[in-house]
Design an enzyme around this catalytic site. Structure first.
Site, PDB file in Angstrom:
ATOM      1  N   HIS A   7       0.829  -1.208   0.000  1.00 28.85           N
ATOM      2  CA  HIS A   7       0.000   0.000   0.000  1.00 28.85           C
ATOM      3  C   HIS A   7       0.858   1.251   0.000  1.00 28.85           C
ATOM      4  O   HIS A   7       2.051   1.201   0.301  1.00 28.85           O
ATOM      5  CB  HIS A   7      -0.964   0.044   1.199  1.00 28.85           C
ATOM      6  CG  HIS A   7      -0.297   0.088   2.546  1.00 28.85           C
ATOM      7  ND1 HIS A   7       0.018  -1.038   3.270  1.00 28.85           N
ATOM      8  CD2 HIS A   7       0.129   1.134   3.310  1.00 28.85           C
ATOM      9  CE1 HIS A   7       0.593  -0.691   4.413  1.00 28.85           C
ATOM     10  NE2 HIS A   7       0.680   0.624   4.459  1.00 28.85           N
ATOM     11  N   HIS A  79       4.035   6.989   4.046  1.00 30.22           N
ATOM     12  CA  HIS A  79       4.962   5.873   3.837  1.00 30.22           C
ATOM     13  C   HIS A  79       4.473   4.980   2.708  1.00 30.22           C
ATOM     14  O   HIS A  79       3.334   5.108   2.241  1.00 30.22           O
ATOM     15  CB  HIS A  79       5.163   5.059   5.129  1.00 30.22           C
ATOM     16  CG  HIS A  79       3.957   4.310   5.615  1.00 30.22           C
ATOM     17  ND1 HIS A  79       3.066   4.819   6.536  1.00 30.22           N
ATOM     18  CD2 HIS A  79       3.491   3.068   5.317  1.00 30.22           C
ATOM     19  CE1 HIS A  79       2.114   3.929   6.789  1.00 30.22           C
ATOM     20  NE2 HIS A  79       2.350   2.855   6.041  1.00 30.22           N
ATOM     21  N   GLU A 130       7.779   0.838   5.017  1.00 28.45           N
ATOM     22  CA  GLU A 130       7.303  -0.228   5.887  1.00 28.45           C
ATOM     23  C   GLU A 130       7.510  -1.559   5.172  1.00 28.45           C
ATOM     24  O   GLU A 130       7.278  -1.658   3.960  1.00 28.45           O
ATOM     25  CB  GLU A 130       5.799  -0.025   6.173  1.00 28.45           C
ATOM     26  CG  GLU A 130       5.204  -1.085   7.101  1.00 28.45           C
ATOM     27  CD  GLU A 130       3.710  -0.876   7.391  1.00 28.45           C
ATOM     28  OE1 GLU A 130       3.065  -0.084   6.666  1.00 28.45           O
ATOM     29  OE2 GLU A 130       3.202  -1.501   8.329  1.00 28.45           O
TER      30      GLU A 130
END
Lengths: 134, 134
Positions: A7, A79, A130
């Site tokens: 994502h 992020h 991440e």
């Protein structure tokens, strides 16, 4: 090592207006808001055919995105998340190459119920990355 | 209306080092550098299973990413690109809802040889959004 782009996370000040923007103006499929008190955010998932956009609104006093929104009044990309098969192997490979893992260095359970780590933006082209175990 | 996430573009100061980071440290498949003098960038494509990351280094005196890199010394995410089926219909729908299209408002031919438009970050959660006709 890295696999799918899981994502892209966008920090927003007004989740309702942001959801309407993606749903009505951009014509995307969006989820109901999902409070994640353990992560200090309320999330709306924008479901694209190949990946997700996550709209994150601060939740609670210690939200990890509050300071970001102080610096970025309009919101912004907070992020990006890449999937890995084995998060401990990924962490050890990255550390051996000098990359910094944020926090304790131990994976936490992320918003999708899977182990995650965050990597230092200064080591990754100014981008908070991440890693999520797929 | 929006379809696939076509790519996430990261502006970088040193394309060779950035390519090595994605190839060697993150273990991704990367392309050869591709100069795009008409767009003022040299591009390396990071091929993920479901989408692409584009690493953009300024090329020439008037690169559209030069100022971004002055403000973001480590680099950073410059824009995200969503696919649309019909870029003129998308533009007209967005304008009717008050969103601002950058430049002349007419699609240009982008780095993939397809018509593209950029939308104003202030209207899209602080995020520069490119639309590309799929």
């Amino acid at each position: 090592m890295i696999g799918r782009l899981n994502h892209v996370a966008i920090a927003v000040k007004d989740l309702e207006a942001s959801t309407a923007l993606y749903r009505d103006t951009l014509g995307a499929r969006v989820s109901q808001p999902q409070p994640e008190p353990e992560h200090g955010v309320t999330v709306v998932f924008v479901e694209l055919p190949n990946t997700k956009i996550e709209l994150l609104e601060p939740l609670g006093a210690d939200s990890p995105i509050a300071k970001f929104l102080e610096r970025n009044a309009d919101g912004g990309i907070h992020h990006i998340c890449y999937e890995v098969d084995d998060i401990l192997a990924a962490r050890d490979r990255l550390k051996a190459q000098g990359a910094r893992v944020l926090g304790s260095g131990e994976p936490r359970i992320g918003a999708h119920g899977k182990p995650v780590l965050f990597l230092h933006p200064k080591d990754f082209l100014g981008t908070l990355v991440e890693l999520e175990q797929a």
